[in-house]
Write a protein that holds these residues in place. Sequence first.
Motif, PDB file in Angstrom:
ATOM      1  N   ARG A   1       0.814  -1.214   0.000  1.00  0.00           N
ATOM      2  CA  ARG A   1       0.000   0.000   0.000  1.00  0.00           C
ATOM      3  C   ARG A   1       0.846   1.262   0.000  1.00  0.00           C
ATOM      4  N   LYS A   2       2.146   1.102  -0.300  1.00  0.00           N
ATOM      5  CA  LYS A   2       3.075   2.234  -0.424  1.00  0.00           C
ATOM      6  C   LYS A   2       3.182   3.042   0.870  1.00  0.00           C
ATOM      7  N   LEU A   3       2.969   2.380   1.990  1.00  0.00           N
ATOM      8  CA  LEU A   3       3.197   3.038   3.278  1.00  0.00           C
ATOM      9  C   LEU A   3       4.666   2.815   3.625  1.00  0.00           C
ATOM     10  N   ARG A   4       5.358   3.896   3.950  1.00  0.00           N
ATOM     11  CA  ARG A   4       6.814   3.822   4.040  1.00  0.00           C
ATOM     12  C   ARG A   4       7.270   3.700   5.486  1.00  0.00           C
ATOM     13  N   ALA A   5       7.794   2.534   5.800  1.00  0.00           N
ATOM     14  CA  ALA A   5       8.170   2.250   7.191  1.00  0.00           C
ATOM     15  C   ALA A   5       9.256   3.190   7.697  1.00  0.00           C
ATOM     16  N   GLU A   6      10.117   3.661   6.798  1.00  0.00           N
ATOM     17  CA  GLU A   6      11.192   4.560   7.259  1.00  0.00           C
ATOM     18  C   GLU A   6      10.646   5.895   7.752  1.00  0.00           C
ATOM     19  N   LYS A   7       9.355   6.165   7.423  1.00  0.00           N
ATOM     20  CA  LYS A   7       8.719   7.396   7.923  1.00  0.00           C
ATOM     21  C   LYS A   7       8.072   7.195   9.289  1.00  0.00           C
ATOM     22  N   LEU A   8       8.014   5.956   9.756  1.00  0.00           N
ATOM     23  CA  LEU A   8       7.342   5.704  11.035  1.00  0.00           C
ATOM     24  C   LEU A   8       8.064   6.414  12.184  1.00  0.00           C
ATOM     25  N   ASN A   9       7.278   6.936  13.101  1.00  0.00           N
ATOM     26  CA  ASN A   9       7.815   7.516  14.322  1.00  0.00           C
ATOM     27  C   ASN A   9       7.727   6.545  15.484  1.00  0.00           C
ATOM     28  N   ALA A  10       6.819   5.586  15.387  1.00  0.00           N
ATOM     29  CA  ALA A  10       6.661   4.648  16.500  1.00  0.00           C
ATOM     30  C   ALA A  10       5.885   3.408  16.079  1.00  0.00           C
ATOM     31  N   ILE A  11       6.154   2.340  16.799  1.00  0.00           N
ATOM     32  CA  ILE A  11       5.377   1.102  16.692  1.00  0.00           C
ATOM     33  C   ILE A  11       4.828   0.825  18.088  1.00  0.00           C
ATOM     34  N   ILE A  12       3.533   0.564  18.162  1.00  0.00           N
ATOM     35  CA  ILE A  12       2.892   0.301  19.465  1.00  0.00           C
ATOM     36  C   ILE A  12       2.284  -1.095  19.428  1.00  0.00           C
ATOM     37  N   LEU A  13       2.577  -1.885  20.445  1.00  0.00           N
ATOM     38  CA  LEU A  13       1.980  -3.219  20.570  1.00  0.00           C
ATOM     39  C   LEU A  13       0.978  -3.211  21.714  1.00  0.00           C
ATOM     40  N   SER A  14      -0.245  -3.608  21.424  1.00  0.00           N
ATOM     41  CA  SER A  14      -1.224  -3.716  22.515  1.00  0.00           C
ATOM     42  C   SER A  14      -0.874  -4.891  23.421  1.00  0.00           C
ATOM     43  N   HIS A  15      -0.312  -5.950  22.800  1.00  0.00           N
ATOM     44  CA  HIS A  15       0.121  -7.120  23.558  1.00  0.00           C
ATOM     45  C   HIS A  15       0.954  -8.034  22.682  1.00  0.00           C
ATOM     46  N   ARG A  16       1.514  -9.055  23.288  1.00  0.00           N
ATOM     47  CA  ARG A  16       2.540  -9.848  22.633  1.00  0.00           C
ATOM     48  C   ARG A  16       2.022 -11.001  21.772  1.00  0.00           C
ATOM     49  N   HIS A  17       0.736 -11.222  21.710  1.00  0.00           N
ATOM     50  CA  HIS A  17       0.247 -12.332  20.890  1.00  0.00           C
ATOM     51  C   HIS A  17       0.660 -12.154  19.429  1.00  0.00           C
ATOM     52  N   LEU A  18       0.874 -13.308  18.772  1.00  0.00           N
ATOM     53  CA  LEU A  18       1.411 -13.313  17.412  1.00  0.00           C
ATOM     54  C   LEU A  18       0.615 -12.468  16.432  1.00  0.00           C
ATOM     55  N   ASP A  19      -0.713 -12.534  16.533  1.00  0.00           N
ATOM     56  CA  ASP A  19      -1.518 -11.795  15.547  1.00  0.00           C
ATOM     57  C   ASP A  19      -1.418 -10.277  15.734  1.00  0.00           C
ATOM     58  N   HIS A  20      -0.723  -9.840  16.794  1.00  0.00           N
ATOM     59  CA  HIS A  20      -0.514  -8.413  17.032  1.00  0.00           C
ATOM     60  C   HIS A  20       0.954  -8.004  16.960  1.00  0.00           C
ATOM     61  N   ALA A  21       1.845  -8.974  16.974  1.00  0.00           N
ATOM     62  CA  ALA A  21       3.262  -8.630  17.172  1.00  0.00           C
ATOM     63  C   ALA A  21       4.230  -9.384  16.274  1.00  0.00           C
ATOM     64  N   ALA A  22       3.738 -10.298  15.433  1.00  0.00           N
ATOM     65  CA  ALA A  22       4.652 -11.186  14.698  1.00  0.00           C
ATOM     66  C   ALA A  22       5.650 -10.444  13.817  1.00  0.00           C
ATOM     67  N   ASP A  23       5.233  -9.322  13.236  1.00  0.00           N
ATOM     68  CA  ASP A  23       6.128  -8.598  12.318  1.00  0.00           C
ATOM     69  C   ASP A  23       6.872  -7.445  12.993  1.00  0.00           C
ATOM     70  N   THR A  24       6.927  -7.450  14.310  1.00  0.00           N
ATOM     71  CA  THR A  24       7.618  -6.366  15.013  1.00  0.00           C
ATOM     72  C   THR A  24       9.073  -6.245  14.550  1.00  0.00           C
ATOM     73  N   ASN A  25       9.777  -7.364  14.500  1.00  0.00           N
ATOM     74  CA  ASN A  25      11.204  -7.286  14.155  1.00  0.00           C
ATOM     75  C   ASN A  25      11.431  -6.728  12.753  1.00  0.00           C
ATOM     76  N   ILE A  26      10.716  -7.251  11.788  1.00  0.00           N
ATOM     77  CA  ILE A  26      10.935  -6.774  10.416  1.00  0.00           C
ATOM     78  C   ILE A  26      10.489  -5.322  10.270  1.00  0.00           C
ATOM     79  N   MET A  27       9.463  -4.914  10.989  1.00  0.00           N
ATOM     80  CA  MET A  27       9.019  -3.519  10.879  1.00  0.00           C
ATOM     81  C   MET A  27      10.010  -2.573  11.572  1.00  0.00           C
ATOM     82  N   VAL A  28      10.649  -3.033  12.641  1.00  0.00           N
ATOM     83  CA  VAL A  28      11.714  -2.215  13.251  1.00  0.00           C
ATOM     84  C   VAL A  28      12.887  -2.117  12.272  1.00  0.00           C
TER      85      VAL A  28
END
Length: 262
Positions: free
Chosen positions: A57-84
């Motif tokens: 969707r052409k959303l540019r991760a390098e423009k992100l200011n923050a990533i917020i996790l509501s909790h650690r379950h996979l369906d909410h957090a699985a791509d945390t590492n790659i998005m960081v």
Amino acid sequence: MEHKNSSGNTITFLGTAGARFVVTKQFLASGGLWLSLDGVEILVDPGPGCIVQSTKRKLRAEKLNAIILSHRHLDHAADTNIMVEAMTQGGFKPNGWLFAPSDALETEPVIFSYLRNFLNGIEVLQEGKSYQIGNISFTTPIKHIHPVETYGMIFTTSEHTFSYIADTRYFDDLCQNYKGELLIINVVFLEPRPTIDHLSLPDARHIITELKPKVAILTHFGMTMWRSKPWEIAQRLSEETGVRVLAARDGMKFDLSQLDNS
Ligand SMILES: [Zn+2]
């Protein structure tokens, strides 16, 4: 319609899947929410496929200011590492903050240790606290009832307030703590399943009736919700509650200016 802020204020649904089978079969995408608010870019709950959904969707991760996790379950957090990794351009450009509950960061952390150094910092979410990301503030008003430490959020922009009720079992305090013009609510089950810590449609109906937002958006659908056509459910809920209720769709972009003429 007037657009006061050229950068716009939008919420993009990078996925609407909840519960195991809808996520593991990818009947629906599970990439979380991408918030563009007053020029601040925030990613909430990057579940499996977030990197695919966001780049598509052409959303540019390098423009992100923050990533917020509501909790650690996979369906909410699985791509945390790659998005960081994407947010920090492979670690070459340290950038951005990670917000997460303490149990997502301690034993068996959701983020690899080598990636932590690429961030500007990590903040631990706690009940009743508020946090600032540029011009945007958010609070985590109350700890949810869910098998791991979980928080919803209330975001405040220069013009709007909206709430996100992440995974939880129903409890009455939800109806007092998530006031806002817009409510995004994770509704996994069509019928109540008292042994599982997730909201059902009757819970959502009650919460929406009590909170009376201008608009409510249902998302995070389990199989029973998905099979029952969430857009039809939303239509019925609108009639029953008098609140404009929408069902999120994968890729749906909600512009907060819609709240001004509601
Ligand atoms: Zn969960």
